[in-house]
Design a protein around this motif. Structure first.
Motif, PDB file in Angstrom:
ATOM      1  N   SER A 162       1.127  -1.375   0.104  1.00 39.18           N
ATOM      2  CA  SER A 162       0.022  -0.093   0.215  1.00 39.18           C
ATOM      3  C   SER A 162       0.417   1.516   0.122  1.00 39.18           C
ATOM      4  CB  SER A 162      -1.166   0.274   0.797  1.00 39.18           C
ATOM      5  OG  SER A 162       0.016   0.256   2.112  1.00 39.18           O
ATOM      6  N   GLN A 163       0.704   2.383  -0.530  1.00 40.22           N
ATOM      7  CA  GLN A 163       1.102   3.358  -0.589  1.00 40.22           C
ATOM      8  C   GLN A 163       1.634   4.137   0.495  1.00 40.22           C
ATOM      9  OE1 GLN A 163      -1.342   7.102  -1.659  1.00 40.22           O
ATOM     10  NE2 GLN A 163       0.146   8.138  -2.316  1.00 40.22           N
ATOM     11  N   THR A 164       1.019   3.744   1.774  1.00 38.04           N
ATOM     12  CA  THR A 164       1.784   3.939   3.301  1.00 38.04           C
ATOM     13  C   THR A 164       3.043   3.135   3.181  1.00 38.04           C
ATOM     14  OG1 THR A 164       0.325   2.172   4.638  1.00 38.04           O
ATOM     15  CG2 THR A 164      -0.016   5.222   4.087  1.00 38.04           C
ATOM     16  N   ALA A 165       3.507   2.364   2.758  1.00 33.73           N
ATOM     17  CA  ALA A 165       4.394   2.185   2.591  1.00 33.73           C
ATOM     18  C   ALA A 165       5.602   1.544   1.669  1.00 33.73           C
ATOM     19  CB  ALA A 165       4.431   0.289   3.129  1.00 33.73           C
ATOM     20  N   TYR A 166       5.052   2.313   0.555  1.00 30.99           N
ATOM     21  CA  TYR A 166       6.089   2.060  -0.580  1.00 30.99           C
ATOM     22  C   TYR A 166       6.730   3.856  -1.102  1.00 30.99           C
ATOM     23  CZ  TYR A 166       7.024   0.789  -5.153  1.00 30.99           C
ATOM     24  OH  TYR A 166       7.533  -0.094  -6.218  1.00 30.99           O
ATOM     25  N   GLU A 167       7.469   3.547   0.108  1.00 29.58           N
ATOM     26  CA  GLU A 167       8.976   4.814  -0.886  1.00 29.58           C
ATOM     27  C   GLU A 167       9.147   4.883  -1.852  1.00 29.58           C
ATOM     28  OE1 GLU A 167      10.659   7.473   3.458  1.00 29.58           O
ATOM     29  OE2 GLU A 167      11.846   6.281   2.226  1.00 29.58           O
ATOM     30  N   VAL A 168      10.109   6.074  -2.572  1.00 33.60           N
ATOM     31  CA  VAL A 168      10.326   6.081  -3.724  1.00 33.60           C
ATOM     32  C   VAL A 168      11.288   7.215  -3.683  1.00 33.60           C
ATOM     33  CG1 VAL A 168       8.445   4.836  -4.875  1.00 33.60           C
ATOM     34  CG2 VAL A 168       8.473   6.947  -4.480  1.00 33.60           C
ATOM     35  N   GLY A 169      12.108   7.223  -4.393  1.00 32.44           N
ATOM     36  CA  GLY A 169      13.183   8.627  -4.665  1.00 32.44           C
ATOM     37  C   GLY A 169      12.402   9.652  -5.409  1.00 32.44           C
ATOM     38  N   PRO A 170      13.007  11.182  -5.470  1.00 32.76           N
ATOM     39  CA  PRO A 170      12.377  11.961  -7.096  1.00 32.76           C
ATOM     40  C   PRO A 170      12.823  11.142  -8.045  1.00 32.76           C
ATOM     41  CG  PRO A 170      14.725  12.065  -5.805  1.00 32.76           C
ATOM     42  CD  PRO A 170      14.400  11.191  -4.582  1.00 32.76           C
ATOM     43  N   GLU A 171      14.092  10.034  -8.994  1.00 31.54           N
ATOM     44  CA  GLU A 171      14.230   9.916  -9.389  1.00 31.54           C
ATOM     45  C   GLU A 171      12.910   9.138 -10.180  1.00 31.54           C
ATOM     46  OE1 GLU A 171      15.237   6.956  -7.017  1.00 31.54           O
ATOM     47  OE2 GLU A 171      15.661   8.542  -7.065  1.00 31.54           O
ATOM     48  N   PHE A 172      12.239   8.370  -9.654  1.00 28.87           N
ATOM     49  CA  PHE A 172      10.547   7.272  -9.372  1.00 28.87           C
ATOM     50  C   PHE A 172      10.033   8.334  -9.990  1.00 28.87           C
ATOM     51  CE2 PHE A 172       7.244   4.366  -8.778  1.00 28.87           C
ATOM     52  CZ  PHE A 172       7.290   3.628  -8.291  1.00 28.87           C
ATOM     53  N   LEU A 173       9.564   9.282  -8.887  1.00 28.36           N
ATOM     54  CA  LEU A 173       8.145  10.222  -9.731  1.00 28.36           C
ATOM     55  C   LEU A 173       8.783  10.905 -10.670  1.00 28.36           C
ATOM     56  CD1 LEU A 173       5.953  11.834  -9.357  1.00 28.36           C
ATOM     57  CD2 LEU A 173       7.859  13.659  -8.043  1.00 28.36           C
ATOM     58  N   GLU A 174       9.888  11.006 -11.390  1.00 21.15           N
ATOM     59  CA  GLU A 174      10.459  11.975 -12.718  1.00 21.15           C
ATOM     60  C   GLU A 174      10.158  10.567 -13.607  1.00 21.15           C
ATOM     61  OE1 GLU A 174      11.079  14.910 -13.312  1.00 21.15           O
ATOM     62  OE2 GLU A 174      10.700  15.692 -11.457  1.00 21.15           O
ATOM     63  N   ARG A 175      10.435   9.032 -13.368  1.00 23.85           N
ATOM     64  CA  ARG A 175      10.178   8.214 -14.776  1.00 23.85           C
ATOM     65  C   ARG A 175       8.128   8.494 -14.782  1.00 23.85           C
ATOM     66  NH1 ARG A 175      12.717   2.638 -15.209  1.00 23.85           N
ATOM     67  NH2 ARG A 175      12.310   2.060 -16.864  1.00 23.85           N
ATOM     68  N   PHE A 176       7.657   8.053 -13.899  1.00 28.45           N
ATOM     69  CA  PHE A 176       6.098   8.675 -14.175  1.00 28.45           C
ATOM     70  C   PHE A 176       5.409   9.522 -14.611  1.00 28.45           C
ATOM     71  CE2 PHE A 176       6.318   4.637 -11.429  1.00 28.45           C
ATOM     72  CZ  PHE A 176       5.378   4.047 -12.120  1.00 28.45           C
ATOM     73  N   LEU A 177       6.177  10.690 -13.926  1.00 25.54           N
ATOM     74  CA  LEU A 177       5.319  12.427 -14.594  1.00 25.54           C
ATOM     75  C   LEU A 177       6.136  12.930 -15.927  1.00 25.54           C
ATOM     76  CD1 LEU A 177       6.405  14.506 -11.819  1.00 25.54           C
ATOM     77  CD2 LEU A 177       3.626  13.822 -12.409  1.00 25.54           C
ATOM     78  N   GLU A 178       7.174  11.512 -16.634  1.00 21.69           N
ATOM     79  CA  GLU A 178       7.107  11.489 -17.689  1.00 21.69           C
ATOM     80  C   GLU A 178       6.358  10.682 -19.016  1.00 21.69           C
ATOM     81  OE1 GLU A 178      11.764  10.312 -17.838  1.00 21.69           O
ATOM     82  OE2 GLU A 178      12.045  12.195 -16.830  1.00 21.69           O
ATOM     83  N   ASP A 179       5.989  10.232 -18.148  1.00 21.00           N
ATOM     84  CA  ASP A 179       4.844   9.111 -19.296  1.00 21.00           C
ATOM     85  C   ASP A 179       4.145   9.829 -19.200  1.00 21.00           C
ATOM     86  OD1 ASP A 179       4.581   6.168 -20.328  1.00 21.00           O
ATOM     87  OD2 ASP A 179       2.915   6.486 -18.324  1.00 21.00           O
ATOM     88  N   ASP A 180       3.175  10.373 -17.700  1.00 20.80           N
ATOM     89  CA  ASP A 180       1.986  11.415 -18.175  1.00 20.80           C
ATOM     90  C   ASP A 180       2.125  11.869 -17.009  1.00 20.80           C
ATOM     91  OD1 ASP A 180       0.099  12.161 -18.010  1.00 20.80           O
ATOM     92  OD2 ASP A 180      -1.616   9.939 -17.905  1.00 20.80           O
ATOM     93  N   PRO A 181       1.857  13.320 -16.889  1.00 18.64           N
ATOM     94  CA  PRO A 181       2.406  14.133 -15.922  1.00 18.64           C
ATOM     95  C   PRO A 181       0.594  13.977 -14.569  1.00 18.64           C
ATOM     96  CG  PRO A 181       2.720  15.289 -18.559  1.00 18.64           C
ATOM     97  CD  PRO A 181       2.348  14.446 -18.286  1.00 18.64           C
ATOM     98  N   GLU A 182      -0.380  13.457 -15.225  1.00 19.69           N
ATOM     99  CA  GLU A 182      -1.138  13.208 -14.991  1.00 19.69           C
ATOM    100  C   GLU A 182      -1.154  12.227 -13.516  1.00 19.69           C
ATOM    101  OE1 GLU A 182      -4.288  14.792 -14.406  1.00 19.69           O
ATOM    102  OE2 GLU A 182      -3.365  16.828 -15.903  1.00 19.69           O
ATOM    103  N   ASN A 183       0.032  11.017 -13.630  1.00 25.17           N
ATOM    104  CA  ASN A 183       0.294  10.307 -12.842  1.00 25.17           C
ATOM    105  C   ASN A 183       0.836  11.144 -11.158  1.00 25.17           C
ATOM    106  OD1 ASN A 183       0.213   8.460 -14.265  1.00 25.17           O
ATOM    107  ND2 ASN A 183       1.772   8.044 -15.502  1.00 25.17           N
ATOM    108  N   GLY A 184       1.274  11.963 -11.761  1.00 28.63           N
ATOM    109  CA  GLY A 184       1.505  13.073  -9.855  1.00 28.63           C
ATOM    110  C   GLY A 184       0.520  12.625  -8.383  1.00 28.63           C
ATOM    111  N   ARG A 185      -0.139  12.234  -9.158  1.00 29.10           N
ATOM    112  CA  ARG A 185      -1.859  12.345  -8.519  1.00 29.10           C
ATOM    113  C   ARG A 185      -1.548  11.104  -7.740  1.00 29.10           C
ATOM    114  NH1 ARG A 185      -6.788  10.154 -11.885  1.00 29.10           N
ATOM    115  NH2 ARG A 185      -4.930   9.681 -13.924  1.00 29.10           N
TER     116      ARG A 185
END
Length: 252
Positions: A162-185
């Protein structure tokens, strides 16, 4: 010990998300470890898989699994695989009655699909990489080729991190945002420069966007319930040498 099997009324065919309870393994693998790729004793894993097959009311050779590689690749099965090397893929589709499809996970999403009216079922392993690369949509596409229709397909995500246990780094976030900016949600701020990723909501969103009739999650977090589920991330945090694998299965 009795097997502990989760099911969903959304899937009107025989299926089960098996927990770790009721198996023959010991140590860090204690319970129903169904992962032959783990360092568990092979005899214990085989015994565990046999218990799963019996619960699904099939012979062990009728329990099909693949060599999972975090890909979007799907295989169509027209019968048991036999004793040869398993194909590298992360999803399976079949129309064969009595053939059970099995997916192994330990935080990633196990997703079971069914169009019971058409007699088409599928099982997919959807971690972040596979989900991002389209394994869920590819599975649905292959089901349609096999005779299913999107407006009859139900999909259920089983126990996952679940989200409360799934910590990731900024490079992980960037990969999803590059695929679709809406993934920030699907991300919230964590500690320091870390984020927390909602893998399940991401999976559900992609399933629903694919136009299927129904998609849901069983509501179980693998990380937060060590007595019931294996978790890769928890094993890392606890400096364990290895971890068990859960199995999710479906058959006509």
């Amino acid at each position: 010990m009795t097997l502990d099997i989760l099911t969903s009324p959304a899937l009107s065919v025989t299926h089960g998300f098996f927990t770790r309870k009721g198996g023959a393994s010991s140590g860090v693998f204690e319970g129903l470890n169904c992962g032959p790729g783990s360092s568990d004793q092979s005899e214990a894993v085989e015994m565990n898989r046999a218990r799963v097959a019996a619960a699904m009311e099939v012979a062990l050779p009728q329990l099909a699994t693949v060599h999972q590689v975090h890909s979007p690749d799907v295989v169509r099965l027209d019968g048991p695989m036999g004793d040869g090397a398993k194909p590298k893929a992360d999803a399976m589709v079949t129309t064969v009655p009595g053939l059970a499809l099995g997916i192994l996970t330990a935080d990633c999403q196990p997703v079971l699909f069914a169009d019971a009216e058409a007699g088409v079922i599928a099982a997919a392993h959807a971690g972040w990489r596979g989900a991002l690369d389209g394994v869920l949509e590819a599975t649905i596409d292959e089901m349609v080729v096999a005779g299913a229709t999107r407006d009859r397909i139900a999909a259920v995500i089983g126990p996952s991190i679940s989200q409360t246990a799934y910590e990731v780094g900024p490079e992980f976030l960037e990969r999803f945002l590059e695929d679709d900016p809406e993934n920030g949600r699907f991300f919230i701020n964590g500690f320091g420069n870390k984020y927390q990723f909602d893998l399940i909501s991401y999976g559900l969103t992609r399933l629903r966007a694919a136009g299927i009739a129904h998609a849901e999650w069983t509501g179980h977090c693998t990380y937060s319930d060590p007595g019931r589920f294996f978790s890769y991330r928890r094993s890392v945090h606890q400096s364990e040498a290895d971890y068990g694998r859960l199995i999710a299965t479906i058959r006509l």
